[in-house]
Design a protein around this motif. Structure first.
Motif, PDB file in Angstrom:
ATOM      1  N   GLU A  38       0.810  -1.213   0.000  1.00 54.31           N
ATOM      2  CA  GLU A  38       0.000   0.000   0.000  1.00 54.31           C
ATOM      3  C   GLU A  38       0.850   1.272   0.000  1.00 54.31           C
ATOM      4  OE1 GLU A  38      -3.143  -0.057   2.897  1.00 54.31           O
ATOM      5  OE2 GLU A  38      -4.357  -0.967   1.328  1.00 54.31           O
ATOM      6  N   TYR A  39       2.171   1.129  -0.212  1.00 48.73           N
ATOM      7  CA  TYR A  39       3.032   2.315  -0.146  1.00 48.73           C
ATOM      8  C   TYR A  39       2.824   3.212  -1.360  1.00 48.73           C
ATOM      9  CZ  TYR A  39       7.101   5.301   0.032  1.00 48.73           C
ATOM     10  OH  TYR A  39       7.904   6.392   0.073  1.00 48.73           O
ATOM     11  N   LYS A  40       2.662   4.490  -1.120  1.00 48.10           N
ATOM     12  CA  LYS A  40       2.552   5.470  -2.198  1.00 48.10           C
ATOM     13  C   LYS A  40       3.529   6.604  -1.885  1.00 48.10           C
ATOM     14  CE  LYS A  40      -1.588   3.554  -3.365  1.00 48.10           C
ATOM     15  NZ  LYS A  40      -1.834   2.766  -2.187  1.00 48.10           N
ATOM     16  N   THR A  41       4.095   7.198  -2.929  1.00 51.48           N
ATOM     17  CA  THR A  41       5.033   8.296  -2.664  1.00 51.48           C
ATOM     18  C   THR A  41       4.288   9.579  -2.310  1.00 51.48           C
ATOM     19  OG1 THR A  41       5.137   8.466  -5.045  1.00 51.48           O
ATOM     20  CG2 THR A  41       7.082   7.575  -3.931  1.00 51.48           C
ATOM     21  N   ARG A  42       3.078   9.731  -2.866  1.00 53.08           N
ATOM     22  CA  ARG A  42       2.323  10.952  -2.581  1.00 53.08           C
ATOM     23  C   ARG A  42       1.684  10.822  -1.191  1.00 53.08           C
ATOM     24  NH1 ARG A  42      -3.206  12.863  -5.541  1.00 53.08           N
ATOM     25  NH2 ARG A  42      -3.186  15.016  -4.818  1.00 53.08           N
ATOM     26  N   PRO A  43       1.956  11.770  -0.294  1.00 57.06           N
ATOM     27  CA  PRO A  43       1.380  11.636   1.036  1.00 57.06           C
ATOM     28  C   PRO A  43      -0.121  11.927   1.027  1.00 57.06           C
ATOM     29  CG  PRO A  43       2.582  13.684   0.878  1.00 57.06           C
ATOM     30  CD  PRO A  43       2.792  12.972  -0.420  1.00 57.06           C
ATOM     31  N   CYS A  44      -0.823  11.255   1.927  1.00 60.03           N
ATOM     32  CA  CYS A  44      -2.268  11.464   2.046  1.00 60.03           C
ATOM     33  C   CYS A  44      -2.536  11.965   3.456  1.00 60.03           C
ATOM     34  CB  CYS A  44      -2.982  10.142   1.796  1.00 60.03           C
ATOM     35  SG  CYS A  44      -4.755  10.268   1.849  1.00 60.03           S
ATOM     36  N   PHE A  45      -3.174  13.114   3.564  1.00 57.83           N
ATOM     37  CA  PHE A  45      -3.463  13.677   4.890  1.00 57.83           C
ATOM     38  C   PHE A  45      -4.660  12.950   5.488  1.00 57.83           C
ATOM     39  CE2 PHE A  45      -1.111  16.818   2.572  1.00 57.83           C
ATOM     40  CZ  PHE A  45      -0.181  17.217   3.509  1.00 57.83           C
ATOM     41  N   THR A  46      -4.434  12.341   6.641  1.00 62.79           N
ATOM     42  CA  THR A  46      -5.404  11.379   7.157  1.00 62.79           C
ATOM     43  C   THR A  46      -6.077  11.883   8.432  1.00 62.79           C
ATOM     44  OG1 THR A  46      -3.976   9.664   6.322  1.00 62.79           O
ATOM     45  CG2 THR A  46      -5.696   8.974   7.830  1.00 62.79           C
ATOM     46  N   LEU A  47      -7.385  11.781   8.442  1.00 63.93           N
ATOM     47  CA  LEU A  47      -8.140  12.073   9.665  1.00 63.93           C
ATOM     48  C   LEU A  47      -8.802  10.783  10.125  1.00 63.93           C
ATOM     49  CD1 LEU A  47      -9.321  14.196  11.668  1.00 63.93           C
ATOM     50  CD2 LEU A  47     -11.307  14.263  10.195  1.00 63.93           C
ATOM     51  N   LYS A  48      -8.429  10.320  11.321  1.00 64.67           N
ATOM     52  CA  LYS A  48      -9.056   9.112  11.858  1.00 64.67           C
ATOM     53  C   LYS A  48     -10.033   9.504  12.954  1.00 64.67           C
ATOM     54  CE  LYS A  48      -5.381   6.060  10.630  1.00 64.67           C
ATOM     55  NZ  LYS A  48      -4.288   5.221  11.019  1.00 64.67           N
ATOM     56  N   SER A  49     -10.835   8.537  13.375  1.00 60.85           N
ATOM     57  CA  SER A  49     -11.863   8.871  14.363  1.00 60.85           C
ATOM     58  C   SER A  49     -11.265   9.142  15.741  1.00 60.85           C
ATOM     59  CB  SER A  49     -12.882   7.745  14.457  1.00 60.85           C
ATOM     60  OG  SER A  49     -12.229   6.547  14.731  1.00 60.85           O
ATOM     61  N   THR A  50      -9.962   8.861  15.932  1.00 65.99           N
ATOM     62  CA  THR A  50      -9.339   9.150  17.218  1.00 65.99           C
ATOM     63  C   THR A  50      -8.634  10.501  17.227  1.00 65.99           C
ATOM     64  OG1 THR A  50      -7.448   7.899  16.443  1.00 65.99           O
ATOM     65  CG2 THR A  50      -8.986   6.754  17.891  1.00 65.99           C
ATOM     66  N   ASN A  51      -8.685  11.195  16.113  1.00 63.97           N
ATOM     67  CA  ASN A  51      -8.012  12.493  15.998  1.00 63.97           C
ATOM     68  C   ASN A  51      -9.083  13.578  15.862  1.00 63.97           C
ATOM     69  OD1 ASN A  51      -6.173  14.460  15.594  1.00 63.97           O
ATOM     70  ND2 ASN A  51      -5.523  13.781  13.570  1.00 63.97           N
ATOM     71  N   VAL A  52      -8.718  14.801  16.163  1.00 56.99           N
ATOM     72  CA  VAL A  52      -9.660  15.896  15.925  1.00 56.99           C
ATOM     73  C   VAL A  52      -8.950  17.000  15.149  1.00 56.99           C
ATOM     74  CG1 VAL A  52     -11.275  15.601  17.821  1.00 56.99           C
ATOM     75  CG2 VAL A  52      -9.131  16.781  18.218  1.00 56.99           C
ATOM     76  N   LEU A  53      -9.767  17.861  14.515  1.00 50.59           N
ATOM     77  CA  LEU A  53      -9.213  18.964  13.729  1.00 50.59           C
ATOM     78  C   LEU A  53      -8.830  20.103  14.661  1.00 50.59           C
ATOM     79  CD1 LEU A  53     -11.942  18.885  10.983  1.00 50.59           C
ATOM     80  CD2 LEU A  53      -9.605  18.055  10.749  1.00 50.59           C
ATOM     81  N   LEU A  54      -7.733  20.778  14.339  1.00 50.71           N
ATOM     82  CA  LEU A  54      -7.246  21.855  15.210  1.00 50.71           C
ATOM     83  C   LEU A  54      -8.287  22.970  15.335  1.00 50.71           C
ATOM     84  CD1 LEU A  54      -4.820  23.126  16.754  1.00 50.71           C
ATOM     85  CD2 LEU A  54      -4.343  24.338  14.648  1.00 50.71           C
ATOM     86  N   GLU A  55      -8.862  23.353  14.191  1.00 55.42           N
ATOM     87  CA  GLU A  55      -9.809  24.471  14.207  1.00 55.42           C
ATOM     88  C   GLU A  55     -11.249  24.004  14.363  1.00 55.42           C
ATOM     89  OE1 GLU A  55      -9.156  27.894  14.053  1.00 55.42           O
ATOM     90  OE2 GLU A  55      -7.163  27.172  14.555  1.00 55.42           O
TER      91      GLU A  55
END
Lengths: 551, 410
Positions: free
Chosen positions: B79-96
């Protein structure tokens, strides 16, 4: 006088020292009766005296008011907990049936269809099955093929076992949802019933009539007055631990399957299994005995209706193949017996009965073991819970369990369709739900207090809070702050086996002939009250009060 | 210790130490035979040379463990890709919080407003028996359940090094699981059988959605703790004259802030229910807010607006994964809007929301936008616990059930 001087320095001494002068005894007027009244003649042999001691304990436990205090009382004799035979729901060794039957005192009746008791709901069940058939088929297909998901797994048991149980759980949730949604309008008890997912079921009891372990025999050999009792059976504390996938419980108990008088029917036989439990593959662990039916005392819905259990442990990855088909079938029966007895016993404990104070009415539960495709159904009636060493041969009552073989709910799933749905199995399952609980015409909690039945009913704030936290701490079985006493290996070699260190001061318990495990639960210093926190103006009370039951 | 000190007391530590020293320095006793033989001219050889067997070269055994080990996370990973993907999981929250969620999902918000039909249904009073059962559910989730697991450490601000005794009790995960499932069961039991038969309920299913926003790849991975699906898509009639809170400008913060870039991801979205299933259309999704699991990546405590942002991103994840399953991965503006109801709860507080998904083209802030109707911070009860040994339920609010019921029945 000398004493007077002492009194000035220690004013309280006056109260302690009794007056040396004798007092005239009051003349008893009617000291004589027509016929002589003798005190009862008591058997003063060691056995009889010990029995009387134990019976006094049983009586004291019976007279305790609240459920929690009774549980504390059961654990009072052991500070470090009982050395319990652990009956785990899913760990079933080879040929475990005789032991499980004897330890749960259950007579097992293999049946192909449910007992006649369920016949009255036959028509209603037919109607319901026709209504829900399509929905159940759809749910089975969706759960098996329609959802893209990964069940989380751990390294504790084989992955296939965990996956089978997880799939079974999701199917059971669906079928339970379909049946309850269908029946809520028709039956009152379904609306108010509570569904628990993965509840905590634990049960603790004593089983008598088991051969004593070697240590006990060696110990008895030391004393000449115990020589003739060397092989006498002893009590074994037993602890059941299990986690059903889903349970249903309600406010009222189910009707008895067979009349209570039938409990003494000599046709219901239970095999005697007197060998040490280790021989059957059941091992022991130090822990406090706990009785937990999935909720704390005080919950409104305290009678179980149905419990669903997984059967992933029967898979070839988890259980040796050489055990064979027959033993796998018996393992399922064992699981059902243990689970049904364990849950009912815990419920009985919340009604105020304990392993020392027998039930006076029957309790009933229905147990289902499934992997989604294979369903085994059991109906269990609990008649007695008293099987400790003083009662194991004199108690005529037995528990009864009716159980089916694993039945296929469907044959296969092909092209997104369920092939060969077995309506009879579904009907039996629906009949379990249609089995309506009823109010009994007798008192349910005769051994509990009238005002105080659980600790929350106690008026004294301190006592209530203390008992609540002590009970929760006890049943959590968390490790003690200090390590358990132990004889180190080097001590065993250099001190016990070979007396090479005779010149050292003898300070260890085994040198002073003390058994550190022979310690009562309340045999500890209560929490210290720092001086600043003591009561104003002047309090000499250094330690906080404890409220252990007096047994 | 002085070397001259005489050890005339037996001491277990000394004994073992000395024993080790003595045994470790064992010297073979020279019997003088070698010298005698040499003198006689006989050659001496080491007997072990003849006795010793050749060391067997064993092949390395490939041990098959109880489970397949996962491949190492390097460039050869499938599943390795060179292009990074910004990931939001259900254990994280958005800063704003909700503002950032608005930018990421290109959504305007109708605050404190739900579709009129839901508001109407929420006013319908429920029978007393239902409220009794809800109280039972609250008590059994907070008080009567027998789970005794370690709860989070208690910390005192004034003396942070002080160790309080660890309390055992019901974890927030289990409490939410019990309470929400019981509430949903009650709603189903009191609803008509036609409604319940057209619905389906699954627990703990994952939805993934991957999308481009301004040349950056972003993915949301979310778990629906309960997902209610129905046999036809849910449709809402909406008021036309609603004032919306427009998409804010986050400057100087970038919209991908606190979304960690990942190199191991799949480029396709995933909706948990396969297209062959007839009851696959998402209806209501329940999201738990578990205080012990959801964290800011910078260790600061989670704020209220961040929790609200979770609701929006969660609803967007499920709805867009569903939209991509129907219309394909590259769909931009949807031919018909997709609606989804969302309930987020930490047990006490309930946040209700309805998402109208109009577009999956989230570039910029102009053009077609998605719409989020929400009603937040409804408290079901003030506190429920053991207080002085007694089970307590304070201030039960009977309004909340109306909304849950309305969302289910709309």
């Amino acid at each position: 006088m000398y004493l007077n001087r002492v009194h000035r320095t220690f004013p309280k001494l006056k109260k302690i020292i009794t007056r040396p002068q004798s007092q005239a005894a009051l003349a008893e007027q009617n000291e004589y009766t027509e016929t002589p009244e003798y005190p009862p003649i008591l058997d003063m042999s060691l056995k009889a005296r010990k029995l009387r001691e134990r019976e006094a304990l049983y009586q004291k436990i019976k007279e305790i008011n609240t459920v929690e205090e009774k549980q504390l009382a059961l654990n009072m004799p052991r500070y470090y907990g009982w050395k319990c035979v652990m009956l785990n729901e899913t760990q079933i060794p080879y040929n475990a049936m005789p032991l499980v039957q004897y330890y749960t005192r259950s007579h097992f009746i293999p049946v192909d269809k449910l007992p006649d008791y369920y016949n009255e709901t036959d028509e209603a069940a037919n109607v319901v099955v026709q209504e829900i058939k399509a929905l159940v088929e759809e749910a089975i297909v969706i759960e098996n093929e329609g959802i893209d998901r990964d069940f989380p797994v751990t390294n504790e048991s084989p992955i296939e076992t965990q996956k089978e149980n997880a799939l079974a759980k999701s199917i059971v949730k669906q079928i339970n949802r379909i049946i309850t949604n269908n029946l809520t309008d028709k039956l009152d008890h379904i609306l108010s019933s509570q569904v628990d997912i993965d509840p905590r079921h634990e049960a603790f009891w004593f089983v008598g009539g088991v051969d004593p372990p070697l240590e006990v025999q060696y110990w008895r050999k030391q004393y000449k007055w115990l020589r003739n009792t060397i092989n006498d059976p002893i009590d074994r504390p037993v602890q059941y631990i299990g986690t059903p996938m889903l349970t249903l419980r309600g406010k009222l108990p189910l009707k008895p399957i067979i009349p209570y008088s039938e409990a003494e029917n000599p046709e219901f036989k239970v095999p005697q299994f007197t060998h040490r439990p280790k021989t059957a593959g059941y091992f022991e662990k130090h822990r406090h005995g706990t009785n937990i039916p999935g909720y704390w005392p005080g919950d409104f819905d305290e009678f179980g209706l149905i419990s669903y259990h997984g059967r992933g442990h029967i898979r070839k990855e988890a259980r040796q193949q050489s055990f064979g088909e027959q033993d796998n079938l018996e393992a399922l029966h064992c699981q059902a017996l243990k689970a049904s007895f364990g849950w009912l016993l815990a419920q009985a404990n919340y009604q105020g009965f304990t392993t020392y104070n027998d039930l006076i009415y029957p309790l009933v539960t229905q147990t289902v073991i499934t992997n989604g495709q294979l369903w085994s159904l059991y109906a269990y009636q609990l008649n007695t819970i008293e099987m400790h060493n003083d009662k194991f041969d004199s108690n005529p009552k037995n528990n009864v369990c009716f159980g089916t073989k694993p039945l296929k709910l469907y044959d296969t799933i092909e092209n997104g369709k369920v092939q060969g749905l077995n309506e009879d199995v579904l009907k039996m399952l629906v009949k379990f739900y249609l089995n309506t609980p009823e109010e009994r015409d007798h008192a349910m909690k005769p051994y509990l207090g009238k005002e105080e039945q659980v600790v929350a009913d106690i008026e004294d704030d301190n006592r209530r809070s203390w008992l609540e936290s002590r009970y929760k701490h006890l049943v959590s079985n968390r490790p003690k702050h200090l390590l358990l006493p132990e004889v180190y290996l080097w001590e065993k070699i250099y001190k016990i086996k070979f007396n090479t260190r005779f010149f050292e001061a003898k300070r260890r318990p085994f040198e002073k002939d003390i058994n550190p495990f022979n310690r009562r639960l309340d045999d500890h210093l209560p929490p210290y009250i720092p001086k600043v926190l003591r009561q104003y103006p002047k309090s000499r009370k250094k330690f906080e009060t404890t409220y252990y039951p007096k047994v | 210790m002085r070397l001259s000190q005489v050890l005339n007391r037996q001491h277990i530590g000394f004994m073992f130490k000395k024993h080790w020293v003595v045994q470790g320095k064992r010297v073979p006793i020279d019997s003088g035979v070698e010298d005698i033989l040499k003198a006689k001219g006989i050659k001496v050889e080491d007997a072990l040379e003849f006795v010793k067997e050749e060391p067997i070269q064993q092949e390395r055994i490939n041990i098959v463990g109880p489970y397949e080990p996962s491949p190492p996370l390097d460039e050869n990973h499938p599943e390795y890709k060179t292009r990074p993907c910004f990931t939001l999981k259900s254990t994280n929250v958005l800063l704003e919080g909700i503002s950032q969620a608005q930018v990421l999902t290109k959504t305007v918000i109708a605050e404190n407003k739900l579709p009129p039909k839901i508001e109407e249904l929420a006013e319908v009073p429920a029978p007393a028996a239902v409220h009794e059962n809800i109280k039972k559910a609250i008590l059994s989730a907070n008080v009567f359940d027998c789970e005794q697991e370690k709860l989070p450490k208690i910390k005192d601000k004034d003396r942070p090094a002080y160790n309080f005794p660890r309390i055992l009790g019901i974890t927030d995960k289990r409490r939410n699981q019990i309470l929400t499932n019981r509430l949903l069961q009650l709603v189903e039991k009191t609803s008509d059988s036609e409604v319940t038969q057209s619905k389906y309920v699954v627990n703990d299913v994952e939805s993934h959605t991957v999308f481009d926003k301004e040349d950056e790849l972003i993915q949301f991975q979310d778990v629906s703790h309960i997902l209610v699906t129905s046999n036809k898509p849910v449709v809402h009639d909406l008021d036309k004259d609603v004032t919306f809170k427009d998409i804010p400008d986050l400057y100087p913060v970038k919209h991908t802030v606190t979304l960690p870039p990942e190199h191991f991801y799949s480029e396709t979205s995933k909706y948990p229910i396969r297209p062959s299933v007839s009851v696959r259309h998402p209806h209501t999704t329940w999201l738990h807010y578990n205080n012990t699991e959801v964290k800011n990546i910078y260790e600061t405590p989670v704020r209220q607006d961040q929790i609200l942002g979770r609701s929006l991103t969660h609803a967007f994840t499920v709805a867009s994964a569903y939209a991509k399953q129907i219309h394909g991965e590259d769909v931009k503006d949807l031919p018909e809007p997709i609606y989804i109801n969302c309930i987020q709860t930490d047990g006490q507080k309930y946040h209700f929301g309805v998402l109208e998904l109009n577009t999956l083209n989230v570039d910029g802030s102009e053009g077609t936008k998605n719409v989020w109707y929400s009603k937040n911070d409804l408290k079901l009860y003030d506190s429920s616990r053991y207080f002085g040994g007694m089970p307590v339920l304070e201030n039960y609010n009977n309004k909340v059930y109306g909304y849950i019921n309305a969302l289910y029945n709309c």
